[in-house]
Design a protein around this motif. Structure first.
Motif, PDB file in Angstrom:
ATOM      1  N   PHE A 180       0.866  -1.180   0.000  1.00 39.34           N
ATOM      2  CA  PHE A 180       0.000   0.000   0.000  1.00 39.34           C
ATOM      3  C   PHE A 180       0.896   1.221   0.000  1.00 39.34           C
ATOM      4  CE2 PHE A 180      -2.433  -3.362   1.995  1.00 39.34           C
ATOM      5  CZ  PHE A 180      -3.663  -3.250   1.352  1.00 39.34           C
ATOM      6  N   CYS A 181       0.524   2.213  -0.802  1.00 41.64           N
ATOM      7  CA  CYS A 181       1.261   3.476  -0.827  1.00 41.64           C
ATOM      8  C   CYS A 181       0.341   4.532  -0.213  1.00 41.64           C
ATOM      9  CB  CYS A 181       1.603   3.818  -2.280  1.00 41.64           C
ATOM     10  SG  CYS A 181       2.211   5.481  -2.462  1.00 41.64           S
ATOM     11  N   ILE A 182       0.793   5.116   0.886  1.00 44.03           N
ATOM     12  CA  ILE A 182      -0.067   6.028   1.647  1.00 44.03           C
ATOM     13  C   ILE A 182       0.535   7.424   1.596  1.00 44.03           C
ATOM     14  CG2 ILE A 182      -1.011   6.484   3.974  1.00 44.03           C
ATOM     15  CD1 ILE A 182      -0.017   3.100   3.762  1.00 44.03           C
ATOM     16  N   LYS A 183      -0.166   8.324   0.934  1.00 40.43           N
ATOM     17  CA  LYS A 183       0.364   9.695   0.804  1.00 40.43           C
ATOM     18  C   LYS A 183      -0.314  10.579   1.838  1.00 40.43           C
ATOM     19  CE  LYS A 183       1.415   9.414  -4.048  1.00 40.43           C
ATOM     20  NZ  LYS A 183       0.616   8.955  -5.134  1.00 40.43           N
ATOM     21  N   THR A 184       0.500  11.272   2.639  1.00 41.46           N
ATOM     22  CA  THR A 184      -0.070  12.208   3.621  1.00 41.46           C
ATOM     23  C   THR A 184       0.251  13.631   3.180  1.00 41.46           C
ATOM     24  OG1 THR A 184       1.829  12.480   5.100  1.00 41.46           O
ATOM     25  CG2 THR A 184       0.478  10.508   5.422  1.00 41.46           C
ATOM     26  N   ASN A 185      -0.147  14.589   3.981  1.00 38.40           N
ATOM     27  CA  ASN A 185       0.177  15.985   3.692  1.00 38.40           C
ATOM     28  C   ASN A 185       1.678  16.237   3.783  1.00 38.40           C
ATOM     29  OD1 ASN A 185      -0.033  15.402   6.432  1.00 38.40           O
ATOM     30  ND2 ASN A 185      -0.359  17.536   6.993  1.00 38.40           N
ATOM     31  N   LYS A 186       2.432  15.272   4.373  1.00 31.91           N
ATOM     32  CA  LYS A 186       3.862  15.505   4.602  1.00 31.91           C
ATOM     33  C   LYS A 186       4.785  14.536   3.877  1.00 31.91           C
ATOM     34  CE  LYS A 186       3.684  17.621   9.129  1.00 31.91           C
ATOM     35  NZ  LYS A 186       3.783  17.360  10.540  1.00 31.91           N
ATOM     36  N   ASP A 235       2.937  -3.269   4.149  1.00 34.51           N
ATOM     37  CA  ASP A 235       2.424  -4.568   3.686  1.00 34.51           C
ATOM     38  C   ASP A 235       0.969  -4.731   4.108  1.00 34.51           C
ATOM     39  OD1 ASP A 235       5.105  -5.405   2.943  1.00 34.51           O
ATOM     40  OD2 ASP A 235       5.470  -5.545   5.112  1.00 34.51           O
ATOM     41  N   VAL A 236       0.673  -4.145   5.264  1.00 35.05           N
ATOM     42  CA  VAL A 236      -0.679  -4.262   5.825  1.00 35.05           C
ATOM     43  C   VAL A 236      -1.190  -2.848   6.104  1.00 35.05           C
ATOM     44  CG1 VAL A 236      -1.991  -5.013   7.858  1.00 35.05           C
ATOM     45  CG2 VAL A 236      -0.228  -6.507   6.898  1.00 35.05           C
ATOM     46  N   LEU A 237      -2.447  -2.612   5.771  1.00 27.43           N
ATOM     47  CA  LEU A 237      -3.025  -1.285   6.043  1.00 27.43           C
ATOM     48  C   LEU A 237      -4.331  -1.443   6.829  1.00 27.43           C
ATOM     49  CD1 LEU A 237      -3.061   1.798   5.598  1.00 27.43           C
ATOM     50  CD2 LEU A 237      -4.392   1.376   3.524  1.00 27.43           C
ATOM     51  N   VAL A 238      -4.429  -0.698   7.924  1.00 23.62           N
ATOM     52  CA  VAL A 238      -5.655  -0.718   8.732  1.00 23.62           C
ATOM     53  C   VAL A 238      -6.285   0.672   8.675  1.00 23.62           C
ATOM     54  CG1 VAL A 238      -6.634  -1.173  11.016  1.00 23.62           C
ATOM     55  CG2 VAL A 238      -4.553  -2.379  10.300  1.00 23.62           C
ATOM     56  N   ILE A 239      -7.542   0.732   8.273  1.00 21.62           N
ATOM     57  CA  ILE A 239      -8.232   2.026   8.210  1.00 21.62           C
ATOM     58  C   ILE A 239      -9.153   2.137   9.421  1.00 21.62           C
ATOM     59  CG2 ILE A 239      -9.817   3.468   6.863  1.00 21.62           C
ATOM     60  CD1 ILE A 239      -8.469   2.429   4.359  1.00 21.62           C
ATOM     61  N   ALA A 240      -8.816   3.098  10.288  1.00 19.86           N
ATOM     62  CA  ALA A 240      -9.550   3.284  11.553  1.00 19.86           C
ATOM     63  C   ALA A 240      -9.878   4.772  11.700  1.00 19.86           C
ATOM     64  CB  ALA A 240      -8.692   2.803  12.724  1.00 19.86           C
ATOM     65  N   THR A 241     -10.442   5.323  10.629  1.00 18.13           N
ATOM     66  CA  THR A 241     -10.598   6.774  10.547  1.00 18.13           C
ATOM     67  C   THR A 241     -11.895   7.302  11.158  1.00 18.13           C
ATOM     68  OG1 THR A 241     -11.357   6.319   8.317  1.00 18.13           O
ATOM     69  CG2 THR A 241      -9.124   7.169   8.529  1.00 18.13           C
ATOM     70  N   GLY A 242     -12.693   6.423  11.792  1.00 17.66           N
ATOM     71  CA  GLY A 242     -13.893   6.876  12.493  1.00 17.66           C
ATOM     72  C   GLY A 242     -15.016   7.272  11.546  1.00 17.66           C
ATOM     73  N   GLY A 243     -16.025   7.955  12.109  1.00 22.56           N
ATOM     74  CA  GLY A 243     -17.207   8.327  11.327  1.00 22.56           C
ATOM     75  C   GLY A 243     -17.054   9.710  10.727  1.00 22.56           C
ATOM     76  N   VAL A 255      -9.707  -6.693  -0.898  1.00 20.27           N
ATOM     77  CA  VAL A 255      -8.262  -6.415  -0.999  1.00 20.27           C
ATOM     78  C   VAL A 255      -7.545  -7.126   0.161  1.00 20.27           C
ATOM     79  CG1 VAL A 255      -6.508  -4.592  -1.086  1.00 20.27           C
ATOM     80  CG2 VAL A 255      -8.815  -4.121  -1.925  1.00 20.27           C
ATOM     81  N   PRO A 256      -6.706  -8.119  -0.137  1.00 20.98           N
ATOM     82  CA  PRO A 256      -5.995  -8.802   0.961  1.00 20.98           C
ATOM     83  C   PRO A 256      -5.101  -7.824   1.735  1.00 20.98           C
ATOM     84  CG  PRO A 256      -5.649  -9.922  -1.151  1.00 20.98           C
ATOM     85  CD  PRO A 256      -6.365  -8.642  -1.453  1.00 20.98           C
ATOM     86  N   ASN A 257      -4.957  -8.085   3.024  1.00 19.92           N
ATOM     87  CA  ASN A 257      -4.107  -7.278   3.923  1.00 19.92           C
ATOM     88  C   ASN A 257      -4.615  -5.853   4.161  1.00 19.92           C
ATOM     89  OD1 ASN A 257      -2.423  -9.411   4.365  1.00 19.92           O
ATOM     90  ND2 ASN A 257      -1.011  -8.834   2.714  1.00 19.92           N
ATOM     91  N   LEU A 258      -5.851  -5.610   3.773  1.00 20.38           N
ATOM     92  CA  LEU A 258      -6.491  -4.325   4.087  1.00 20.38           C
ATOM     93  C   LEU A 258      -7.561  -4.597   5.150  1.00 20.38           C
ATOM     94  CD1 LEU A 258      -7.170  -1.303   3.432  1.00 20.38           C
ATOM     95  CD2 LEU A 258      -8.759  -2.178   1.699  1.00 20.38           C
ATOM     96  N   PHE A 259      -7.588  -3.769   6.205  1.00 18.81           N
ATOM     97  CA  PHE A 259      -8.507  -3.989   7.326  1.00 18.81           C
ATOM     98  C   PHE A 259      -9.281  -2.698   7.620  1.00 18.81           C
ATOM     99  CE2 PHE A 259      -5.189  -7.046   7.548  1.00 18.81           C
ATOM    100  CZ  PHE A 259      -5.735  -8.188   8.113  1.00 18.81           C
TER     101      PHE A 259
END
Ligand SMILES: Cc1cc2nc3c(=O)[nH]c(=O)nc-3n(C[C@H](O)[C@H](O)[C@H](O)COP(=O)(O)OP(=O)(O)OC[C@H]3O[C@@H](n4cnc5c(N)ncnc54)[C@H](O)[C@@H]3O)c2cc1C
Length: 406
Positions: A142-148, A154-162, A368-372
């Motif tokens: 996974f390639c994760i681009k932030t503001n910085k 290898d593993v990405l967990v999305i816990a960004t709330g509501g 998507v495997p390894n995505l949570f």
């Protein structure tokens, strides 16, 4: 294994405490805020009702959407487990009315501090002021681009709330990330939120009613809650209203009547007997003055107007027909619902990542495997009482425990 968790709320933090237990894992938590658990700080009016000391069955009966999906997660990490997790990590908890569990200190910050203590010890990197803007799947990574900067994992967990209380960082970004990665998102609606009423001029704002029964009538079915509510400038709020709002959002608003039973302790017959007795005892009073015996003063003018009663009629001259009308209005003070208050003011978001696309055992994407996906970003919501943080903790735990051994 490189693991990135987006979101340092209770779900993301709990997940991190588990996957870091394998020393071969490198865990990074990213959050757009300048501190972890920003929403946690305002939970339970700053005291954090962290869970509800109840059975798994009762927990599930307090989950409004997709309760069955949570069956495995709650078996892996139950309310009892939440209590022992915090107590064994040095945060003493106490149980209050309705089995609600709070830190003994009455400080929500103690919950975030417990997580920080564990994560610092385990060398989990928490990177703050990092707002994730875009996620791409590049081969197996996974390639994760932030503001910085750009991160790879290898593993990405999305816990960004509501999507509510956006100042806490929960702006609904997770829904867009999920869609970009091929997931569907069910309709996002406010839950545990004030209800705005039709034909209401705001004149009762601030009036609090204790021991009333509020019931919603929808297509010949009734849902009721007994307790405390209050009037706002636009409608109604307070504990029992917030609970009912989670049901309102499941129906067409035009089909719903909101009824307040102002005298739930008295049946219509008993109320009739009381009025007959009172009308004799207070025969020199007019209706407006007499109603002080029955209602809070600030409700009387509105009550008279709503019932189209003559405020000045002497109670001894009130006809049987009008008496029945008074009783009807006391037992069924009815409003039509205009809308739910804006999602920004909702305690939780109803709707989210479609749970049909998620493995309930470990919260892994079936697409998507390894995505949570964990916590409130999923299409899960519950009533008040500590059940929503429990959802975050249970889903966070079972994903983390699984990722640890990948
Ligand atoms: C006023 C209020 C009181 C509440 N009280 C209680 C209570 O007492 N008990 C209870 O059980 N529940 C309560 N809740 C609900 C509870 O707070 C939530 O259900 C819970 O916090 C959800 O946890 P989460 O980890 O899924 O998401 P959140 O706690 O919302 O955390 C998500 C995190 O993700 C981060 N994030 C989002 N997008 C990005 C991005 N693009 N890049 C980087 N980071 C990002 C956010 O900054 C945030 O820190 C309350 C809610 C509110 C608003």
């Amino acid at each position: 294994m490189n693991i990135i968790i987006i979101g340092a709320g209770p779900a993301g933090l709990m997940c991190a405490t588990q996957c870091c237990k394998n020393k071969n894992n490198k865990v990074i938590v990213l959050d757009s805020n300048d501190k972890v658990g920003k929403k946690l700080y305002i939970t339970g009016k700053g005291r954090c009702n962290v869970c509800n000391k109840t059975t798994k069955e009762d927990f599930l009966s307090n989950v409004v959407s997709n309760s069955k999906f949570l069956y495995t997660a709650i078996n892996q990490f139950s309310p009892e487990d939440t209590i022992s997790f915090f107590e064994s990590n040095g945060t003493k908890l106490k149980i209050e009315r309705g089995n609600r569990v709070f830190p003994v200190s009455d400080k929500a910050s103690d919950i975030s501090k417990t997580f920080l203590k564990i994560l610092n010890k385990e060398n989990v990197e928490i990177k703050l002021n990092q707002t994730v803007k875009k996620i791409d799947k590049v081969n197996e990574s996974f390639c994760i681009k932030t503001n910085k900067q750009i991160f790879y994992s290898d593993v990405l967990v999305i816990a960004t709330g509501g999507k509510s209380y956006s100042v806490t960082g929960s702006k609904g970004d997770g829904y867009n990330f999920a869609k970009d990665l091929g997931h569907t998102v069910t309709q996002i609606k406010p839950a545990l939120v004030p209800i705005n009423l039709k034909d209401y001029d705001g004149s009762l704002a601030g009036l609090s009613l204790k021991n009333v029964n509020v019931f919603l009538k929808v297509n010949n079915k009734e849902y009721s809650q007994f307790g405390e509510m209050l009037f706002t400038h636009k409608g109604v709020s307070g504990p029992i209203i917030l609970t009912l709002s989670s049901l309102v959002n499941k129906f067409n608003l035009n089909d719903i009547d909101l009824n307040i039973d102002l005298k739930p302790a008295l049946s219509e017959e008993k109320l009739d007997e009381r009025l007959l007795r009172d009308f004799k005892d207070f025969k020199n009073k007019n209706l407006k003055n007499y109603l002080k015996e029955l209602l809070p003063s600030s409700l009387i003018d509105f009550f008279i107007k709503k019932g189209n009663f003559d405020a000045n009629v002497s109670v001894c001259n009130i006809t049987k027909e009008v008496r029945k009308k008074i009783i009807n209005l006391l037992k069924s003070f009815t409003f039509k619902i205009k809308s739910l208050e804006d999602i920004e003011y909702a305690i939780v978001t109803s709707g989210g990542i479609n749970v049909k696309e998620i493995n309930p055992k470990n919260m892994e994407s079936k697409i998507v495997p390894n995505l949570f996906f964990i916590g409130e970003v999923l299409d899960l919501d519950a009533f008040t009482g500590g059940f929503n943080i429990q959802i975050a903790l249970s889903t966070g735990y079972c994903s983390g425990a699984y990722i640890k051994n990948l």
